[in-house]
Motif scaffolding. Structure first.
Motif, PDB file in Angstrom:
ATOM      1  N   LEU A   1     -15.204 -78.641  10.776  1.00  0.00           N
ATOM      2  CA  LEU A   1     -14.949 -79.900  10.454  1.00  0.00           C
ATOM      3  C   LEU A   1     -13.698 -80.498   9.964  1.00  0.00           C
ATOM      4  O   LEU A   1     -13.203 -81.362  10.537  1.00  0.00           O
ATOM      5  CB  LEU A   1     -16.043 -80.067   9.129  1.00  0.00           C
ATOM      6  CG  LEU A   1     -17.714 -79.536   9.612  1.00  0.00           C
ATOM      7  CD1 LEU A   1     -18.433 -79.734   8.409  1.00  0.00           C
ATOM      8  CD2 LEU A   1     -18.241 -80.559  10.906  1.00  0.00           C
ATOM      9  N   MET A   2     -12.800 -79.613   9.223  1.00  0.00           N
ATOM     10  CA  MET A   2     -11.612 -80.105   8.783  1.00  0.00           C
ATOM     11  C   MET A   2     -10.670 -80.437   9.998  1.00  0.00           C
ATOM     12  O   MET A   2     -10.071 -81.473  10.199  1.00  0.00           O
ATOM     13  CB  MET A   2     -10.929 -79.159   7.917  1.00  0.00           C
ATOM     14  CG  MET A   2      -9.797 -79.407   7.223  1.00  0.00           C
ATOM     15  SD  MET A   2      -8.143 -79.327   8.303  1.00  0.00           S
ATOM     16  CE  MET A   2      -8.238 -77.431   8.606  1.00  0.00           C
ATOM     17  N   LEU A   3     -10.902 -79.406  10.964  1.00  0.00           N
ATOM     18  CA  LEU A   3      -9.763 -79.668  12.171  1.00  0.00           C
ATOM     19  C   LEU A   3     -10.161 -80.916  12.950  1.00  0.00           C
ATOM     20  O   LEU A   3      -9.321 -81.466  13.782  1.00  0.00           O
ATOM     21  CB  LEU A   3     -10.016 -78.392  12.888  1.00  0.00           C
ATOM     22  CG  LEU A   3      -9.358 -77.246  12.169  1.00  0.00           C
ATOM     23  CD1 LEU A   3      -9.542 -75.884  13.283  1.00  0.00           C
ATOM     24  CD2 LEU A   3      -7.817 -77.408  12.330  1.00  0.00           C
ATOM     25  N   HIS A   4     -11.465 -81.294  12.850  1.00  0.00           N
ATOM     26  CA  HIS A   4     -11.852 -82.528  13.427  1.00  0.00           C
ATOM     27  C   HIS A   4     -11.792 -83.937  12.837  1.00  0.00           C
ATOM     28  O   HIS A   4     -12.065 -85.098  13.406  1.00  0.00           O
ATOM     29  CB  HIS A   4     -13.281 -82.351  14.163  1.00  0.00           C
ATOM     30  CG  HIS A   4     -13.446 -81.323  15.188  1.00  0.00           C
ATOM     31  ND1 HIS A   4     -13.404 -79.924  15.175  1.00  0.00           N
ATOM     32  CD2 HIS A   4     -13.771 -81.448  16.552  1.00  0.00           C
ATOM     33  CE1 HIS A   4     -13.669 -79.311  16.163  1.00  0.00           C
ATOM     34  NE2 HIS A   4     -13.616 -80.140  17.090  1.00  0.00           N
TER      35      HIS A   4
ATOM     36  N   SER B   1      -7.950 -76.227   2.069  1.00  0.00           N
ATOM     37  CA  SER B   1      -8.684 -77.347   1.685  1.00  0.00           C
ATOM     38  C   SER B   1     -10.083 -77.463   2.273  1.00  0.00           C
ATOM     39  O   SER B   1     -10.215 -77.229   3.525  1.00  0.00           O
ATOM     40  CB  SER B   1      -7.707 -78.662   1.993  1.00  0.00           C
ATOM     41  OG  SER B   1      -7.015 -78.805   0.842  1.00  0.00           O
ATOM     42  N   SER B   2     -11.130 -77.698   1.475  1.00  0.00           N
ATOM     43  CA  SER B   2     -12.468 -77.954   2.029  1.00  0.00           C
ATOM     44  C   SER B   2     -12.559 -79.231   2.933  1.00  0.00           C
ATOM     45  O   SER B   2     -11.458 -80.096   2.886  1.00  0.00           O
ATOM     46  CB  SER B   2     -13.625 -77.996   1.294  1.00  0.00           C
ATOM     47  OG  SER B   2     -13.381 -79.111   0.286  1.00  0.00           O
ATOM     48  N   PHE B   3     -13.681 -79.283   3.806  1.00  0.00           N
ATOM     49  CA  PHE B   3     -13.718 -80.447   4.541  1.00  0.00           C
ATOM     50  C   PHE B   3     -14.077 -81.735   3.602  1.00  0.00           C
ATOM     51  O   PHE B   3     -13.436 -82.780   3.892  1.00  0.00           O
ATOM     52  CB  PHE B   3     -14.978 -80.604   5.297  1.00  0.00           C
ATOM     53  CG  PHE B   3     -15.461 -81.726   6.252  1.00  0.00           C
ATOM     54  CD1 PHE B   3     -16.638 -82.148   5.889  1.00  0.00           C
ATOM     55  CD2 PHE B   3     -14.630 -82.269   6.875  1.00  0.00           C
ATOM     56  CE1 PHE B   3     -16.928 -83.296   6.537  1.00  0.00           C
ATOM     57  CE2 PHE B   3     -15.003 -83.445   7.804  1.00  0.00           C
ATOM     58  CZ  PHE B   3     -16.148 -83.968   7.492  1.00  0.00           C
ATOM     59  N   VAL B   4     -14.632 -81.565   2.563  1.00  0.00           N
ATOM     60  CA  VAL B   4     -14.906 -82.601   1.620  1.00  0.00           C
ATOM     61  C   VAL B   4     -13.357 -83.156   1.225  1.00  0.00           C
ATOM     62  O   VAL B   4     -13.150 -84.329   1.070  1.00  0.00           O
ATOM     63  CB  VAL B   4     -16.000 -82.191   0.502  1.00  0.00           C
ATOM     64  CG1 VAL B   4     -15.695 -83.229  -0.627  1.00  0.00           C
ATOM     65  CG2 VAL B   4     -17.007 -82.179   1.104  1.00  0.00           C
ATOM     66  N   GLU B   5     -12.784 -82.129   0.435  1.00  0.00           N
ATOM     67  CA  GLU B   5     -11.344 -82.339   0.186  1.00  0.00           C
ATOM     68  C   GLU B   5     -10.471 -83.152   1.391  1.00  0.00           C
ATOM     69  O   GLU B   5      -9.791 -84.203   0.943  1.00  0.00           O
ATOM     70  CB  GLU B   5     -10.446 -81.454  -0.143  1.00  0.00           C
ATOM     71  CG  GLU B   5     -10.998 -80.599  -1.602  1.00  0.00           C
ATOM     72  CD  GLU B   5     -10.005 -79.890  -2.303  1.00  0.00           C
ATOM     73  OE1 GLU B   5      -9.227 -78.898  -1.607  1.00  0.00           O
ATOM     74  OE2 GLU B   5      -9.496 -80.087  -3.460  1.00  0.00           O
ATOM     75  N   THR B   6     -10.531 -82.850   2.470  1.00  0.00           N
ATOM     76  CA  THR B   6      -9.587 -83.358   3.541  1.00  0.00           C
ATOM     77  C   THR B   6     -10.326 -84.764   3.969  1.00  0.00           C
ATOM     78  O   THR B   6      -9.370 -85.398   4.423  1.00  0.00           O
ATOM     79  CB  THR B   6     -10.022 -82.328   4.848  1.00  0.00           C
ATOM     80  OG1 THR B   6      -9.637 -81.182   4.508  1.00  0.00           O
ATOM     81  CG2 THR B   6      -9.065 -82.908   6.008  1.00  0.00           C
TER      82      THR B   6
END
Ligand code: SDX
Length: 393
Positions: A188-191, A45-50
């Motif tokens: 970005l997703m991990l944060h 999943s991208s950051f935007v989806e996350t």
């Protein structure tokens, strides 16, 4: 939850809160966003989806994702008047100072989204903040290097647009490779969120007074700035760079840490909750290997980081204190690999954490029983002290 000590003064002011956003098991090294393990989201999943998942509770369907992506695109530009602020900051201004100031300033320029009454307002406010934090961050960097600010493009996705605003110059557009864009999305997703860490608790505290979303998240930026929190990704790379430049053997540095010479710490190690591995660190460690291989790059700091991790994990001093690599140990090396300058590392953490701050602000503002946070204290000061005139003091 057993084991948590909640200070309750009998009026509902407690030292812990209830949340349905992120779950962490520090002993088992588990991190889940809205129940989904971080390992299942990474690379899929991208950051935007996350961001949508973290804020609105579920992964977006095609329609929701396209709707949110559209809101992000149309919100990318900052008010032209806001751009003038960047010329007023000295070039040496810390980007986190600019970020917190300009996020607060958004409430003056985007007043339309400080009054959130329904889901549509919330979606728009979230998009404004997540989109504009990226534009503000890139503008702060451009101002610091004396280059003209770059306008966002409407044909680029979130990560690609940020990198464009960071690295494009007049008449030469920066085009992010898929590998670099994927690495930034993963970072970005991990944060995106992390339970009640220092900065998220700050956002909840400020938001509990019914302060608007921008003011609350600006406070989160300030809390994240500290070297024990979001500033650790900068400190970790500086530590690795110092070891590299000094030629100091890793085991000598480990000795200095164990002796607490000058209070030196192994930055990027240790955690208030994870007393085992930080799942994000494991994902980042592999991502660093992948990105450097894809970009056909090497980084001597990565070799030092690996040596340090091996030495620490075999040393009772660290094992006894349950000190393992946290999110900040490898994240800086990943940012270096994709070309992000050191002074922007903590800003990158703030961009990534924005969905978590928004989700927590939303959660307390939607709580019908929501009350202002009012922690209590155990008073340890003097009691019953008499006032004395100045000439008797
Ligand atoms: C983040 O909370 C979150 O979720 C935060 C975060 C998020 O996503 O929001 O995960 C992001 O902030 C990660 C942490 C980034 N910070 C750092 O990497 C800075 C270095 N780490 C430390 O300063 C420390 O580990 C903390 C602040 C992270 C946690 O500290 P604790 O759990 O309160 O531990 P402590 O300060 O009570 O120390 C316990 C012992 C002490 O030794 P003794 O007094 O028992 O001899 O462990 C030692 C400390 O000296 N110790 C370290 C150490 N961290 C703790 N020794 C060397 N290096 C370290 N990094």
């Amino acid at each position: 939850i057993t084991g948590y000590i909640t200070l309750d003064d009998g009026y509902g002011n407690t030292g812990s809160c209830r949340s349905a956003i992120t779950y962490i098991d520090g002993d088992a090294g588990i991190l889940r966003y809205r129940g989904i393990p971080i390992e299942d989201i990474a690379g899929r999943s991208s950051f935007v989806e996350t961001a949508w998942l973290v804020i609105f509770g579920e992964l977006p369907n095609v329609e929701q994702r396209d709707h949110f992506a559209g809101l992000l695109s149309e919100s990318a530009m900052i008010d032209e008047v806001m751009r003038k602020h960047f010329n007023a900051f000295p070039q040496t201004a810390p980007p986190m100072a600019i970020l917190s100031a300009m996020i607060n300033t958004l409430s003056a320029h985007d007043a339309g989204v400080t009054d959130i009454r329904d889901d549509a307002d919330m979606e728009r406010a979230a998009a404004v903040l997540i989109s504009k934090v990226r534009t503000i961050a890139a503008a702060a960097y451009k101002a610091s290097i004396g280059e003209p600010l770059v306008y966002p493009r409407y044909d680029l996705k979130y990560a690609e647009n940020f990198l464009h605003m960071m690295f494009s110059v007049p008449y030469r557009q920066y085009e992010a490779t898929p590998e670099v864009a994927a690495a930034l999305n993963l970072f970005l997703m991990l944060h995106a969120d992390h339970e009640q860490n220092c900065s998220t608790s700050t956002v909840r505290m400020v938001g509990s007074s019914k302060a608007n979303l921008f003011a609350s998240c600006a406070a989160g930026v300030c809390a994240l700035w500290g070297p024990l929190h979001g500033g650790a990704n900068v400190a970790a790379v500086q530590m690795l760079q110092q070891i590299h430049d000094s030629g100091m053997p890793v085991d000598e540095f480990v000795r200095k840490v164990k002796n607490k010479d000058d209070g030196v710490k192994l930055m990027g190690f240790g955690h208030r909750v994870y007393k085992n591995f930080d799942p994000r660190s494991r994902i980042l460690k592999k991502a660093v290997d992948d990105v450097l291989a894809q970009l056909e790059k090497t980084d001597p700091l990565l070799d030092i980081a690996r040596e340090l991790e091996t030495a620490a994990l075999e040393d009772d001093y660290f094992v006894d204190r349950k000190l393992y690599p946290n999110v900040d140990f490898y994240s800086g090396i990943l940012l270096r690999a994709i070309g992000i300058p050191l002074e922007m590392f903590t800003v990158m953490f703030a961009i990534g954490r924005m969905p978590g701050w928004i989700a927590n602000w939303k959660e307390i503002n939607e709580d019908p029983k929501g009350r202002i946070y009012r922690p209590r204290q155990v008073y340890v000061g003097p009691t019953d002290v008499k006032w004395r005139p100045r000439d008797e003091r």
